[in-house]
Design a protein around this motif. Structure first.
Motif, PDB file in Angstrom:
ATOM      1  N   ARG A   1     -19.046  -1.105 -11.820  1.00 34.41           N
ATOM      2  CA  ARG A   1     -18.952  -1.790 -10.527  1.00 34.41           C
ATOM      3  C   ARG A   1     -17.533  -2.221 -10.145  1.00 34.41           C
ATOM      4  O   ARG A   1     -17.358  -2.994  -9.220  1.00 34.41           O
ATOM      5  N   SER A   2     -16.500  -1.774 -10.833  1.00 34.93           N
ATOM      6  CA  SER A   2     -15.146  -2.162 -10.418  1.00 34.93           C
ATOM      7  C   SER A   2     -14.774  -1.366  -9.167  1.00 34.93           C
ATOM      8  O   SER A   2     -15.303  -0.277  -8.921  1.00 34.93           O
ATOM      9  N   ILE A   3     -13.869  -1.918  -8.361  1.00 32.60           N
ATOM     10  CA  ILE A   3     -13.503  -1.259  -7.111  1.00 32.60           C
ATOM     11  C   ILE A   3     -12.555  -0.094  -7.414  1.00 32.60           C
ATOM     12  O   ILE A   3     -11.521  -0.264  -8.056  1.00 32.60           O
ATOM     13  N   LEU A   4     -12.917   1.097  -6.984  1.00 33.16           N
ATOM     14  CA  LEU A   4     -12.096   2.283  -7.241  1.00 33.16           C
ATOM     15  C   LEU A   4     -11.028   2.435  -6.168  1.00 33.16           C
ATOM     16  O   LEU A   4      -9.876   2.688  -6.451  1.00 33.16           O
ATOM     17  N   TYR A   5     -11.432   2.326  -4.912  1.00 30.92           N
ATOM     18  CA  TYR A   5     -10.472   2.383  -3.804  1.00 30.92           C
ATOM     19  C   TYR A   5     -11.125   1.790  -2.567  1.00 30.92           C
ATOM     20  O   TYR A   5     -12.336   1.576  -2.536  1.00 30.92           O
ATOM     21  N   ARG A   6     -10.291   1.511  -1.552  1.00 33.77           N
ATOM     22  CA  ARG A   6     -10.785   0.891  -0.328  1.00 33.77           C
ATOM     23  C   ARG A   6     -10.556   1.811   0.855  1.00 33.77           C
ATOM     24  O   ARG A   6      -9.682   2.666   0.821  1.00 33.77           O
ATOM     25  N   GLY A   7     -11.352   1.604   1.885  1.00 36.35           N
ATOM     26  CA  GLY A   7     -11.219   2.422   3.085  1.00 36.35           C
ATOM     27  C   GLY A   7     -10.116   1.910   3.995  1.00 36.35           C
ATOM     28  O   GLY A   7     -10.386   1.242   4.977  1.00 36.35           O
ATOM     29  N   ILE A   8      -8.862   2.206   3.616  1.00 38.10           N
ATOM     30  CA  ILE A   8      -7.736   1.808   4.452  1.00 38.10           C
ATOM     31  C   ILE A   8      -7.094   3.095   4.964  1.00 38.10           C
ATOM     32  O   ILE A   8      -6.840   4.017   4.181  1.00 38.10           O
ATOM     33  N   HIS A   9      -6.863   3.149   6.260  1.00 39.73           N
ATOM     34  CA  HIS A   9      -6.218   4.339   6.790  1.00 39.73           C
ATOM     35  C   HIS A   9      -4.755   4.346   6.392  1.00 39.73           C
ATOM     36  O   HIS A   9      -4.008   3.466   6.800  1.00 39.73           O
ATOM     37  N   PRO A  10      -4.330   5.282   5.565  1.00 38.89           N
ATOM     38  CA  PRO A  10      -2.932   5.273   5.140  1.00 38.89           C
ATOM     39  C   PRO A  10      -2.017   5.639   6.313  1.00 38.89           C
ATOM     40  O   PRO A  10      -2.098   6.744   6.835  1.00 38.89           O
ATOM     41  N   ASP A  11      -1.216   4.700   6.758  1.00 38.71           N
ATOM     42  CA  ASP A  11      -0.272   4.924   7.846  1.00 38.71           C
ATOM     43  C   ASP A  11       1.082   4.450   7.351  1.00 38.71           C
ATOM     44  O   ASP A  11       1.358   3.254   7.302  1.00 38.71           O
ATOM     45  N   ALA A  12       1.916   5.411   6.936  1.00 39.24           N
ATOM     46  CA  ALA A  12       3.193   5.069   6.302  1.00 39.24           C
ATOM     47  C   ALA A  12       4.084   4.251   7.244  1.00 39.24           C
ATOM     48  O   ALA A  12       4.816   3.368   6.804  1.00 39.24           O
ATOM     49  N   GLY A  13       4.016   4.520   8.543  1.00 42.73           N
ATOM     50  CA  GLY A  13       4.848   3.804   9.511  1.00 42.73           C
ATOM     51  C   GLY A  13       4.502   2.320   9.558  1.00 42.73           C
ATOM     52  O   GLY A  13       5.390   1.454   9.535  1.00 42.73           O
ATOM     53  N   ARG A  14       3.198   2.029   9.561  1.00 39.15           N
ATOM     54  CA  ARG A  14       2.745   0.636   9.608  1.00 39.15           C
ATOM     55  C   ARG A  14       3.133  -0.077   8.303  1.00 39.15           C
ATOM     56  O   ARG A  14       3.604  -1.204   8.306  1.00 39.15           O
ATOM     57  N   MET A  15       2.955   0.629   7.172  1.00 38.98           N
ATOM     58  CA  MET A  15       3.322   0.043   5.875  1.00 38.98           C
ATOM     59  C   MET A  15       4.817  -0.273   5.852  1.00 38.98           C
ATOM     60  O   MET A  15       5.229  -1.333   5.387  1.00 38.98           O
ATOM     61  N   ALA A  16       5.644   0.654   6.376  1.00 35.54           N
ATOM     62  CA  ALA A  16       7.096   0.455   6.368  1.00 35.54           C
ATOM     63  C   ALA A  16       7.460  -0.779   7.191  1.00 35.54           C
ATOM     64  O   ALA A  16       8.292  -1.596   6.778  1.00 35.54           O
ATOM     65  N   ALA A  17       6.811  -0.953   8.354  1.00 34.48           N
ATOM     66  CA  ALA A  17       7.119  -2.084   9.228  1.00 34.48           C
ATOM     67  C   ALA A  17       6.788  -3.413   8.550  1.00 34.48           C
ATOM     68  O   ALA A  17       7.605  -4.353   8.540  1.00 34.48           O
ATOM     69  N   ILE A  18       5.605  -3.488   7.942  1.00 31.79           N
ATOM     70  CA  ILE A  18       5.198  -4.742   7.281  1.00 31.79           C
ATOM     71  C   ILE A  18       6.091  -5.023   6.071  1.00 31.79           C
ATOM     72  O   ILE A  18       6.500  -6.160   5.828  1.00 31.79           O
ATOM     73  N   THR A  19       6.434  -3.963   5.313  1.00 31.42           N
ATOM     74  CA  THR A  19       7.294  -4.152   4.147  1.00 31.42           C
ATOM     75  C   THR A  19       8.680  -4.641   4.566  1.00 31.42           C
ATOM     76  O   THR A  19       9.257  -5.520   3.918  1.00 31.42           O
ATOM     77  N   LEU A  20       9.196  -4.098   5.674  1.00 33.07           N
ATOM     78  CA  LEU A  20      10.512  -4.516   6.162  1.00 33.07           C
ATOM     79  C   LEU A  20      10.488  -6.000   6.547  1.00 33.07           C
ATOM     80  O   LEU A  20      11.390  -6.768   6.173  1.00 33.07           O
ATOM     81  N   ALA A  21       9.421  -6.406   7.245  1.00 35.64           N
ATOM     82  CA  ALA A  21       9.282  -7.818   7.633  1.00 35.64           C
ATOM     83  C   ALA A  21       9.223  -8.710   6.394  1.00 35.64           C
ATOM     84  O   ALA A  21       9.855  -9.770   6.329  1.00 35.64           O
ATOM     85  N   ALA A  22       8.476  -8.259   5.383  1.00 36.55           N
ATOM     86  CA  ALA A  22       8.350  -9.039   4.143  1.00 36.55           C
ATOM     87  C   ALA A  22       9.701  -9.151   3.437  1.00 36.55           C
ATOM     88  O   ALA A  22      10.041 -10.208   2.893  1.00 36.55           O
ATOM     89  N   LEU A  23      10.488  -8.072   3.473  1.00 38.51           N
ATOM     90  CA  LEU A  23      11.791  -8.081   2.808  1.00 38.51           C
ATOM     91  C   LEU A  23      12.754  -9.065   3.489  1.00 38.51           C
ATOM     92  O   LEU A  23      13.485  -9.803   2.825  1.00 38.51           O
ATOM     93  N   PHE A  24      12.719  -9.112   4.819  1.00 41.24           N
ATOM     94  CA  PHE A  24      13.545 -10.080   5.557  1.00 41.24           C
ATOM     95  C   PHE A  24      13.146 -11.512   5.189  1.00 41.24           C
ATOM     96  O   PHE A  24      13.990 -12.358   4.912  1.00 41.24           O
ATOM     97  N   THR A  25      11.829 -11.750   5.181  1.00 45.72           N
ATOM     98  CA  THR A  25      11.326 -13.085   4.842  1.00 45.72           C
ATOM     99  C   THR A  25      11.739 -13.461   3.425  1.00 45.72           C
ATOM    100  O   THR A  25      12.105 -14.602   3.155  1.00 45.72           O
ATOM    101  N   PHE A  26      11.697 -12.473   2.523  1.00 44.02           N
ATOM    102  CA  PHE A  26      12.097 -12.673   1.132  1.00 44.02           C
ATOM    103  C   PHE A  26      13.556 -13.149   1.066  1.00 44.02           C
ATOM    104  O   PHE A  26      13.883 -14.090   0.341  1.00 44.02           O
ATOM    105  N   LEU A  27      14.440 -12.512   1.864  1.00 46.80           N
ATOM    106  CA  LEU A  27      15.860 -12.882   1.835  1.00 46.80           C
ATOM    107  C   LEU A  27      16.059 -14.306   2.361  1.00 46.80           C
ATOM    108  O   LEU A  27      16.819 -15.089   1.780  1.00 46.80           O
ATOM    109  N   ILE A  28      15.341 -14.658   3.438  1.00 45.33           N
ATOM    110  CA  ILE A  28      15.449 -16.025   3.975  1.00 45.33           C
ATOM    111  C   ILE A  28      14.988 -17.027   2.910  1.00 45.33           C
ATOM    112  O   ILE A  28      15.629 -18.038   2.644  1.00 45.33           O
ATOM    113  N   ALA A  29      13.849 -16.710   2.270  1.00 42.75           N
ATOM    114  CA  ALA A  29      13.299 -17.603   1.245  1.00 42.75           C
ATOM    115  C   ALA A  29      14.283 -17.802   0.100  1.00 42.75           C
ATOM    116  O   ALA A  29      14.375 -18.886  -0.483  1.00 42.75           O
ATOM    117  N   GLN A  30      15.042 -16.732  -0.235  1.00 44.18           N
ATOM    118  CA  GLN A  30      15.941 -16.828  -1.380  1.00 44.18           C
ATOM    119  C   GLN A  30      17.225 -17.583  -1.058  1.00 44.18           C
ATOM    120  O   GLN A  30      17.781 -18.262  -1.906  1.00 44.18           O
TER     121      GLN A  30
END
Ligand SMILES: [Zn+2]
Ligand SMILES: [Zn+2]
Length: 422
Positions: A33-62
């Motif tokens: 019963r462990s989760i094998l994978y989830r139904g997420i539409h892989p969209d590299a562009g959306r992932m890149a945008a969110i990761t970039l935002a997270a990286l900026f926030t990371f720099l401010i936090a540091q």
């Protein structure tokens, strides 16, 4: 069927066939019963945008201070890096290195690698170093502890309000935002990115022609790569087999899993004694010198009218480490005896141990920030004690012990049918 359509359950080793899911659907293992994978539409562009935002926030936090204390005309503020530097100068170099790795370096590795990979995938190519970077993401994720640090910051602030005037700074809010963003970034599964990258042009480790499902169906036992999830046939002719896609070393079961688990568990248990007996903090103030152990920290919160906080620290620093040591000992002992006792419950227990282990670092983060903030020369200075070093070692050793344990060993004695599939 393509060979990437095969998925081996990471907890029990049963082989499944991949099928597309709708958004928010989950595929679970038929056996454990462990989760094998989830139904997420892989969209590299959306992932890149969110990761970039997270990286900026990371720099401010540091780079911005998190909080400032004011007491009797003195004030002191702390950034995370500044707090780590204080630990370093106070002969707590090992603790400083561990805190630096878990809260700065590994989150930076995760975000930086993900950004580079997702931007390249969005541009339609596999970047050089694709496999190594995705493996780094998986590794950094297991040890990165931003969410634990965030709770540690909040506990430190509440603790300080009873001693001094507390002023909140931008770093605090940036850490709050970063914690939420990382919760989204964690859903970007490296295995999904590997599958996207598979169909794109770019440098690869082996020629495309070797990736054929037909190569699998010859009756040979199958191996699943721990890093990228690729399923391959066991080659009897080679001594060490490496993943054809990402280069990670392949094992049917983690080698010497039970023995290594016992070794790390034993070391952690021995260190658990000084971790609780030795002081984790020394307070030098106008009223004299005071030693604090982990349990006296809990008592402090209880007596100062914060039973909720006392309970959180008690659970994170005392209940979780003891329960984790006991649970891992039970798992290692039953796997060693090839026990057939309640495999499903033991797998769930393993999953809980993996999930809660990191939370024991909470007290170490509180100590790091407290030591950096309470530095009022003539009024009060708090320094870290040897108990903090022992406690830090206990947390790291139990995390390694649980990573050494191979949960598929729980299922091996149960189902011989599974042997030939896993
Ligand atoms: Zn399973
Ligand atoms: Zn692999």
């Amino acid at each position: 069927m393509h060979r990437y359509d095969l998925i081996s359950c990471h907890d029990c080793g049963v082989l499944h066939q991949h099928r597309p899911l709708r958004s928010r659907e989950k595929a679970r293992c038929v056996r454990c019963r462990s989760i094998l994978y989830r139904g997420i539409h892989p969209d590299a562009g959306r992932m890149a945008a969110i990761t970039l935002a997270a990286l900026f926030t990371f720099l401010i936090a540091q780079f911005f201070p998190i909080v400032e204390l004011e007491v009797g005309g003195y004030n002191s503020s702390a950034t995370l890096l500044g707090a780590i530097r204080v630990l370093w100068t106070e002969q707590m170099q090992l603790v400083a290195v561990v805190v630096f790795l878990f809260t700065i370096l590994l989150p930076a590795v995760e975000l930086g690698s993900l950004l580079y990979v997702t931007m390249s995938l969005r541009a339609g190519r596999r970047p050089p170093g694709f496999d190594h970077l995705l493996r780094a993401v998986g590794m950094a994720r297991r040890w990165g502890m931003t969410e634990v640090l965030m709770i540690g910051i909040l506990i430190t602030i509440i603790k300080m309000t009873s001693l001094a005037e507390v002023v909140l700074h931008p770093g605090l809010f940036a850490f709050g935002a970063l914690t939420i963003m990382l919760a989204i970034v964690v859903s970007f599964d490296p295995k999904t990115l590997w599958n996207i990258g598979e169909h794109l042009p770019g440098p690869r480790r082996v020629a495309q022609k070797t990736f054929k499902y037909a190569a699998l169906v010859k009756g040979a036992p199958l191996l699943a790569c721990h890093a990228c999830g690729l399923v391959e046939s066991l080659k009897y002719t080679v001594r060490h087999q490496y993943c054809a896609r990402c280069g990670a070393s392949l094992h049917r079961r983690r080698p010497d899993s039970v023995g290594r688990t016992w070794a790390f568990l034993l070391a952690a248990t021995i260190l658990y004694i000084p971790a609780n007996l030795l002081p984790v903090m020394y307070t030098h103030s106008l009223f004299g010198k005071e030693d604090d152990t982990i349990i006296s920290g809990v008592v402090f919160f209880w007596n100062s009218g914060s039973p909720g906080l006392a309970a959180i620290i008690f659970i994170a620093s005392i209940v979780v480490p003891v329960a984790k040591l006991a649970a891992l000992a039970l798992l290692a002992w039953t796997a060693q005896r090839r026990s057939r006792w309640r495999p499903l419950q033991r797998t769930v227990l393993y999953r809980i141990v993996e999930f809660v282990g990191r939370w024991s670092m909470l007290d170490i983060f509180v100590i790091t920030l407290t030591v950096a903030l309470v530095r009022f020369q003539s009024l009060a200075v708090i320094t870290a004690g040897p108990g903090a070093l022992a406690f830090c070692a206990v947390v790291v050793l139990t995390m390694i012990a649980s990573m050494q344990f191979d949960p598929r060993l729980i299922w091996d004695p149960i189902d011989t049918h599974g042997e030939k599939h896993a």
